[in-house]
Design an enzyme around this catalytic site. Sequence first.
Site, mmCIF file in Angstrom:
data_model
loop_
_atom_site.group_PDB
_atom_site.id
_atom_site.type_symbol
_atom_site.label_atom_id
_atom_site.label_comp_id
_atom_site.label_asym_id
_atom_site.label_seq_id
_atom_site.Cartn_x
_atom_site.Cartn_y
_atom_site.Cartn_z
ATOM 1 N N HIS A 118 -10.816 90.627 -98.463
ATOM 2 C CA HIS A 118 -12.204 90.251 -98.748
ATOM 3 C C HIS A 118 -12.264 89.716 -100.181
ATOM 4 O O HIS A 118 -12.017 90.458 -101.126
ATOM 5 C CB HIS A 118 -13.142 91.459 -98.594
ATOM 6 C CG HIS A 118 -13.192 91.980 -97.182
ATOM 7 N ND1 HIS A 118 -14.063 91.493 -96.232
ATOM 8 C CD2 HIS A 118 -12.455 92.930 -96.548
ATOM 9 C CE1 HIS A 118 -13.878 92.136 -95.084
ATOM 10 N NE2 HIS A 118 -12.897 93.010 -95.245
ATOM 11 N N LEU A 119 -12.586 88.412 -100.306
ATOM 12 C CA LEU A 119 -12.645 87.816 -101.648
ATOM 13 C C LEU A 119 -14.073 87.709 -102.178
ATOM 14 O O LEU A 119 -14.278 87.351 -103.343
ATOM 15 C CB LEU A 119 -11.966 86.438 -101.643
ATOM 16 C CG LEU A 119 -10.447 86.445 -101.388
ATOM 17 C CD1 LEU A 119 -9.896 85.025 -101.410
ATOM 18 C CD2 LEU A 119 -9.724 87.316 -102.408
ATOM 19 N N ASN A 141 -14.155 101.806 -93.698
ATOM 20 C CA ASN A 141 -14.439 101.599 -92.284
ATOM 21 C C ASN A 141 -13.326 100.780 -91.647
ATOM 22 O O ASN A 141 -13.125 99.633 -92.053
ATOM 23 C CB ASN A 141 -15.777 100.864 -92.132
ATOM 24 C CG ASN A 141 -16.231 100.817 -90.701
ATOM 25 O OD1 ASN A 141 -15.730 101.568 -89.873
ATOM 26 N ND2 ASN A 141 -17.174 99.950 -90.399
ATOM 27 N N ASP A 166 -6.877 94.898 -96.031
ATOM 28 C CA ASP A 166 -8.334 95.108 -95.988
ATOM 29 C C ASP A 166 -8.857 95.357 -97.406
ATOM 30 O O ASP A 166 -9.752 96.190 -97.623
ATOM 31 C CB ASP A 166 -8.730 96.254 -95.050
ATOM 32 C CG ASP A 166 -10.217 96.230 -94.693
ATOM 33 O OD1 ASP A 166 -10.936 95.302 -95.126
ATOM 34 O OD2 ASP A 166 -10.661 97.152 -93.980
ATOM 35 N N HIS A 168 -15.774 96.319 -104.338
ATOM 36 C CA HIS A 168 -17.226 96.515 -104.385
ATOM 37 C C HIS A 168 -17.685 96.669 -105.825
ATOM 38 O O HIS A 168 -16.969 97.261 -106.644
ATOM 39 C CB HIS A 168 -17.630 97.764 -103.599
ATOM 40 C CG HIS A 168 -17.560 97.567 -102.111
ATOM 41 N ND1 HIS A 168 -18.327 96.643 -101.436
ATOM 42 C CD2 HIS A 168 -16.797 98.168 -101.161
ATOM 43 C CE1 HIS A 168 -18.052 96.693 -100.145
ATOM 44 N NE2 HIS A 168 -17.114 97.595 -99.942
HETATM 45 O O1 DOR Z 1 -14.232 99.356 -95.266
HETATM 46 C C1 DOR Z 1 -14.500 98.228 -94.931
HETATM 47 N N1 DOR Z 1 -14.985 97.327 -95.818
HETATM 48 N N2 DOR Z 1 -14.343 97.872 -93.661
HETATM 49 C C2 DOR Z 1 -14.757 96.682 -93.198
HETATM 50 O O2 DOR Z 1 -14.577 96.415 -92.031
HETATM 51 C C3 DOR Z 1 -15.466 95.726 -94.085
HETATM 52 C C4 DOR Z 1 -15.096 95.944 -95.483
HETATM 53 C C5 DOR Z 1 -15.999 95.245 -96.452
HETATM 54 O O3 DOR Z 1 -16.349 94.086 -96.227
HETATM 55 O O4 DOR Z 1 -16.325 95.842 -97.479
HETATM 56 ZN ZN ZN Z 2 -12.950 95.709 -90.630
#
Ligand code: DOR
Ligand code: ZN
Length: 451
Positions: free
Chosen positions: A68-69, A298, A325, A329
């Site tokens: 996730h960028l 998740n 993954d 944040h």
């Molecule tokens: O923990 C997670 N964070 N699981 C995901 O499927 C999405 C991801 C996020 O975009 O932060």
């Molecule tokens: Zn996911």
Amino acid sequence: MSSTDLVSTPVVLRGARPYGEGEPVDLRVDEGRITAIGPVDSLDTTGAEIVEAAGLIVLPGFVDLHTHLREPGREDAETIDTGSASAALGGYTAVFAMANTDPVADNAVLVEHVWRRGREVGLVDVHPVGAVTVGLAGERLAELGGMAASQAGVRMFSDDGLCVADPLLMRRALEYSSTLGATIAQHAEEPRLTVGAQAHEGEHAALLGLAGWPAAAEESIVARDCLLAHHTGGRLHVCHVSTAGTVEVLRWARASLSGLRGPAASGRRGRVSAEVTPHHLLLTDDRLSTYDPVNKVNPPLRTESDTLALRSALAEGVIDCVATDHAPHAPQDKDCEWAAARPGMLGLETALSVVVETMVNTGLLDWRGVARVMSERPAELVGLTDQGRPIAVGEPASLTLVDPTAHWTVRGTESASLADNTPFEGMRLPARVVATMLRGRFTAQDGKVLG
Ligand code: DOR
Ligand code: ZN
């Protein structure tokens, strides 16, 4: 022109061992390719920068199918710039950028933007993942064909963060994407079973009074989607497998459903592949007792028997590859009470070390196996032809140099990521990426990003 297209100076890597096997060698790189490999001090070093690599292992550059960028939309958490830097430090030469940005990457213009920004930064190949459904709303298919035909050449689609829960929509996605030679990466979570869920449904969640996320919510979707892949001839990739039960479902799918045996099998009969994250290989739900939201993710951290099943499955090839993954944040979304915190953990800079801790130091994988699960197999699954290649003359020089004897202590604040939500904070981990080379040019060396 991207900075990765610039002609690079010739390099001779002196004394590293490819795949950690055999005698040390010298490896010469000219214009982005490996041009010679031979015994130490046997190669022509004319005009070349000599890089001492004695004691190091050289592997093909890592490929992450799940990053996730956050750009566009959440540049306070990560950007293509900072995420690419983090990837380079972690030994990655290609990453697949998930579509759950704001706006969502569900059209050709957006994916081309991400792809172009990745090229401008030039530290790692950034391949945008396109959304399966418009706005990740799970209602209508996005224009998969338009994204595949765009300059970004999208080859993987996912609503990750959310599950494509509607079985008819999933069927259509598998059908449509298979005509494009593309893969649907599913975040397997039956939403009706995880309403309000905060943690793995088990002893620890029960003690803390947190609503549970049952293993069956993942397993039921994976079973359904394996059947749909078989029925449609589509290519299914299961994101972040987290339970022992899912491993059993994958084992059954591969053994019982003809055609679900990997890329060698006829394309018509579908294909199933799967990934596991470093955090699900190492961490368990007993960490919940601290109530620290850094452990919220998740799918959630599961039990020790799940981690052991995931490790065996990765060693056996029932799970194909490791994917991070990497989910940065911003502090306001993570340093808050558990229920309000967003799920997700950093992963790019710690992945190799966690794989060494859980898979190499336990005797489950050797270094050739590490190359397989972190580089070769992920590249193969999405049809990359210039990544995950053998370390051989004529091949692209996208390489990772690893010190197998190093130990280091993880500090989130030292990461190149804009965020610092690493669950491995303060842990002492084995092995370290010393340098990363993308098509003959160093992108990271000795913990520094080379822009
Ligand atoms: O923990 C997670 N964070 N699981 C995901 O499927 C999405 C991801 C996020 O975009 O932060
Ligand atoms: Zn996911």
